[in-house]
Design a protein around this motif. Sequence first.
Motif, PDB file in Angstrom:
ATOM      1  N   ALA A 107     -10.678  -3.936  12.866  1.00 16.10           N
ATOM      2  CA  ALA A 107      -9.235  -3.733  12.905  1.00 16.10           C
ATOM      3  C   ALA A 107      -8.543  -4.655  11.902  1.00 16.10           C
ATOM      4  CB  ALA A 107      -8.713  -3.986  14.322  1.00 16.10           C
ATOM      5  N   ASP A 108      -9.117  -5.827  11.664  1.00 18.39           N
ATOM      6  CA  ASP A 108      -8.529  -6.783  10.710  1.00 18.39           C
ATOM      7  C   ASP A 108      -8.738  -6.350   9.269  1.00 18.39           C
ATOM      8  OD1 ASP A 108      -7.569  -8.508  12.580  1.00 18.39           O
ATOM      9  OD2 ASP A 108      -9.203  -9.956  12.431  1.00 18.39           O
ATOM     10  N   VAL A 109      -9.791  -5.575   9.039  1.00 18.43           N
ATOM     11  CA  VAL A 109     -10.150  -5.167   7.681  1.00 18.43           C
ATOM     12  C   VAL A 109      -9.984  -3.657   7.552  1.00 18.43           C
ATOM     13  CG1 VAL A 109     -11.940  -5.211   5.908  1.00 18.43           C
ATOM     14  CG2 VAL A 109     -11.836  -7.037   7.608  1.00 18.43           C
ATOM     15  N   GLY A 110      -8.894  -3.243   6.938  1.00 17.80           N
ATOM     16  CA  GLY A 110      -8.671  -1.812   6.754  1.00 17.80           C
ATOM     17  C   GLY A 110      -9.509  -1.309   5.595  1.00 17.80           C
ATOM     18  N   MET A 111      -9.822  -0.015   5.618  1.00 13.82           N
ATOM     19  CA  MET A 111     -10.603   0.522   4.502  1.00 13.82           C
ATOM     20  C   MET A 111     -10.066   1.900   4.134  1.00 13.82           C
ATOM     21  SD  MET A 111     -14.221  -0.087   3.340  1.00 13.82           S
ATOM     22  CE  MET A 111     -14.942   0.799   1.972  1.00 13.82           C
ATOM     23  N   VAL A 112      -9.902   2.103   2.851  1.00 12.82           N
ATOM     24  CA  VAL A 112      -9.470   3.406   2.337  1.00 12.82           C
ATOM     25  C   VAL A 112     -10.536   3.866   1.348  1.00 12.82           C
ATOM     26  CG1 VAL A 112      -7.706   4.610   0.976  1.00 12.82           C
ATOM     27  CG2 VAL A 112      -7.018   2.881   2.654  1.00 12.82           C
ATOM     28  N   MET A 159      -5.259  -7.424  -0.693  1.00 13.96           N
ATOM     29  CA  MET A 159      -5.944  -6.179  -1.046  1.00 13.96           C
ATOM     30  C   MET A 159      -7.131  -6.434  -1.964  1.00 13.96           C
ATOM     31  SD  MET A 159      -2.360  -4.073  -1.774  1.00 13.96           S
ATOM     32  CE  MET A 159      -3.034  -2.632  -2.538  1.00 13.96           C
ATOM     33  N   VAL A 160      -8.218  -5.724  -1.683  1.00 15.43           N
ATOM     34  CA  VAL A 160      -9.363  -5.683  -2.594  1.00 15.43           C
ATOM     35  C   VAL A 160      -9.476  -4.231  -3.032  1.00 15.43           C
ATOM     36  CG1 VAL A 160     -11.863  -5.971  -2.830  1.00 15.43           C
ATOM     37  CG2 VAL A 160     -10.542  -7.592  -1.440  1.00 15.43           C
ATOM     38  N   VAL A 161      -9.347  -3.985  -4.316  1.00 22.62           N
ATOM     39  CA  VAL A 161      -9.236  -2.610  -4.800  1.00 22.62           C
ATOM     40  C   VAL A 161     -10.285  -2.331  -5.872  1.00 22.62           C
ATOM     41  CG1 VAL A 161      -7.670  -0.899  -5.796  1.00 22.62           C
ATOM     42  CG2 VAL A 161      -6.725  -2.769  -4.426  1.00 22.62           C
ATOM     43  N   VAL A 162     -11.223  -1.443  -5.545  1.00 18.31           N
ATOM     44  CA  VAL A 162     -12.161  -0.970  -6.567  1.00 18.31           C
ATOM     45  C   VAL A 162     -11.479   0.186  -7.280  1.00 18.31           C
ATOM     46  CG1 VAL A 162     -14.408   0.056  -7.034  1.00 18.31           C
ATOM     47  CG2 VAL A 162     -14.153  -1.588  -5.148  1.00 18.31           C
ATOM     48  N   THR A 163     -11.190   0.014  -8.551  1.00 18.75           N
ATOM     49  CA  THR A 163     -10.532   1.082  -9.304  1.00 18.75           C
ATOM     50  C   THR A 163     -10.697   0.861 -10.790  1.00 18.75           C
ATOM     51  OG1 THR A 163      -8.450   2.289  -9.633  1.00 18.75           O
ATOM     52  CG2 THR A 163      -8.268  -0.096  -9.413  1.00 18.75           C
ATOM     53  N   HIS A 164     -10.610   1.937 -11.535  1.00 16.85           N
ATOM     54  CA  HIS A 164     -10.594   1.830 -12.991  1.00 16.85           C
ATOM     55  C   HIS A 164      -9.196   2.097 -13.522  1.00 16.85           C
ATOM     56  CE1 HIS A 164     -15.175   2.773 -13.025  1.00 16.85           C
ATOM     57  NE2 HIS A 164     -14.885   1.584 -12.554  1.00 16.85           N
ATOM     58  N   GLU A 165      -8.218   2.141 -12.608  1.00 20.19           N
ATOM     59  CA  GLU A 165      -6.838   2.398 -13.029  1.00 20.19           C
ATOM     60  C   GLU A 165      -6.230   1.129 -13.609  1.00 20.19           C
ATOM     61  OE1 GLU A 165      -5.118   5.167 -13.186  1.00 20.19           O
ATOM     62  OE2 GLU A 165      -6.651   6.446 -12.273  1.00 20.19           O
ATOM     63  N   MET A 166      -6.255   1.056 -14.928  1.00 17.01           N
ATOM     64  CA  MET A 166      -5.762  -0.128 -15.630  1.00 17.01           C
ATOM     65  C   MET A 166      -4.293  -0.375 -15.363  1.00 17.01           C
ATOM     66  SD  MET A 166      -8.355  -0.964 -17.262  1.00 17.01           S
ATOM     67  CE  MET A 166      -8.862   0.680 -17.667  1.00 17.01           C
ATOM     68  N   VAL A 177      -1.894   9.375   3.861  1.00 18.04           N
ATOM     69  CA  VAL A 177      -2.101   9.307   5.320  1.00 18.04           C
ATOM     70  C   VAL A 177      -3.195   8.278   5.631  1.00 18.04           C
ATOM     71  CG1 VAL A 177      -2.886  10.566   7.372  1.00 18.04           C
ATOM     72  CG2 VAL A 177      -1.380  11.699   5.702  1.00 18.04           C
ATOM     73  N   ALA A 178      -4.252   8.283   4.818  1.00 18.00           N
ATOM     74  CA  ALA A 178      -5.345   7.324   5.047  1.00 18.00           C
ATOM     75  C   ALA A 178      -4.824   5.886   4.927  1.00 18.00           C
ATOM     76  CB  ALA A 178      -6.486   7.574   4.048  1.00 18.00           C
ATOM     77  N   ILE A 179      -3.900   5.664   4.005  1.00 21.25           N
ATOM     78  CA  ILE A 179      -3.307   4.324   3.872  1.00 21.25           C
ATOM     79  C   ILE A 179      -2.461   4.006   5.107  1.00 21.25           C
ATOM     80  CG2 ILE A 179      -1.702   2.897   2.533  1.00 21.25           C
ATOM     81  CD1 ILE A 179      -2.678   4.443   0.008  1.00 21.25           C
ATOM     82  N   ALA A 180      -1.682   4.986   5.570  1.00 19.59           N
ATOM     83  CA  ALA A 180      -0.876   4.776   6.787  1.00 19.59           C
ATOM     84  C   ALA A 180      -1.783   4.484   7.973  1.00 19.59           C
ATOM     85  CB  ALA A 180      -0.010   6.014   7.070  1.00 19.59           C
ATOM     86  N   VAL A 206      -6.391  -7.555   5.727  1.00 20.27           N
ATOM     87  CA  VAL A 206      -6.750  -7.200   4.350  1.00 20.27           C
ATOM     88  C   VAL A 206      -7.102  -5.714   4.337  1.00 20.27           C
ATOM     89  CG1 VAL A 206      -9.098  -8.048   4.808  1.00 20.27           C
ATOM     90  CG2 VAL A 206      -8.402  -7.651   2.453  1.00 20.27           C
ATOM     91  N   ILE A 207      -6.799  -5.046   3.241  1.00 23.99           N
ATOM     92  CA  ILE A 207      -7.231  -3.644   3.103  1.00 23.99           C
ATOM     93  C   ILE A 207      -8.141  -3.532   1.879  1.00 23.99           C
ATOM     94  CG2 ILE A 207      -6.555  -1.220   2.931  1.00 23.99           C
ATOM     95  CD1 ILE A 207      -3.948  -1.780   4.108  1.00 23.99           C
ATOM     96  N   LEU A 208      -9.287  -2.883   2.083  1.00 18.19           N
ATOM     97  CA  LEU A 208     -10.222  -2.600   1.001  1.00 18.19           C
ATOM     98  C   LEU A 208      -9.998  -1.162   0.555  1.00 18.19           C
ATOM     99  CD1 LEU A 208     -13.430  -3.854   2.881  1.00 18.19           C
ATOM    100  CD2 LEU A 208     -11.851  -5.230   1.500  1.00 18.19           C
ATOM    101  N   PHE A 209      -9.848  -0.984  -0.724  1.00 14.17           N
ATOM    102  CA  PHE A 209      -9.694   0.370  -1.287  1.00 14.17           C
ATOM    103  C   PHE A 209     -10.896   0.629  -2.193  1.00 14.17           C
ATOM    104  CE2 PHE A 209      -5.172   1.281  -0.341  1.00 14.17           C
ATOM    105  CZ  PHE A 209      -4.694   0.017  -0.034  1.00 14.17           C
TER     106      PHE A 209
END
Length: 240
Positions: A77-82, A189-196, A145-148, A157-160
């Motif tokens: 519950a403390d660590v959200g994941m998208v 937030m920890v975000v894995v992305t290639h969106e510069m 919705v997944a973020i909500a 913290v939320i991991l994406f």
Amino acid sequence: MVSLKNVNKHFGALHVLQNINLDVSKGEVVVIIGPSGSGKSTLCRAINRLETIDDGEILIDGKRLPSEGKELAALRADVGMVFQSFNLFAHKTILENVTLGPIKVKNMRPADAKELATNLLTRVGVATQAEKLPAQLSGGQQQRVAIARALAMKPKVILFDEPTSALDPEMINEVLDVMVELAAEGMTMVVVTHEMGFARKAANRVVFMADGEIVEQDTPEQFFTNPRSLRAQEFLSKIL
Ligand code: ADP
Ligand code: MG
């Protein structure tokens, strides 16, 4: 808020996480970038305990990861994941997707959960879709919705994990805009992305992973304009 110390993991002969050390402070936004197969998803999954680790330790808000039971549910519950693929419950309405966790895991009263969910769905711009099923929404709407749903658990913290990779191009920004807003509000937030664009706008730090290792980390400005390692230079030359 998140601390990994000397974390190692193997899949058989593959050393997928090699002595990973990473600290993410409260309110910090860390973007993880790197070639496919470098261990980014495994790292996220390990933080959320969807994967075990061989050695080292992972702390969330100073607490060691519990291995099972009620404590593990509390940690989740403390660590959200998208996820890249949204992972909404296909046979539940949008509203139910968001209320389920607070009711089941946090014992929230259904009426309160509904109010919370409605507020969150409004915040991510999909409140009018509340009674529909996920398949009736666009990919961009489903990801919002997944973020909500993640926010409904009031995570620390939320991991994406590549949250926009499965989206049609015209829907990427509606999801990134929500993430930029969250970052501005101080979400860790920890975000894995290639969106510069997202990294430049929202990240405090970029972590570059290759072959299971953290190769370098720096501010987005430094990393994108002046990557130090050859591997990062090669990677950026392919995606920029
Ligand atoms: P990334 O997210 O950076 O693309 P992953 O963490 O998904 O990388 O995968 C890292 C490596 O681990 C890849 O070589 C992948 O094939 C392998 N891998 C991932 N999950 C498993 C698994 N459950 N069993 C065996 N190998 C796996
Ligand atoms: Mg991945």
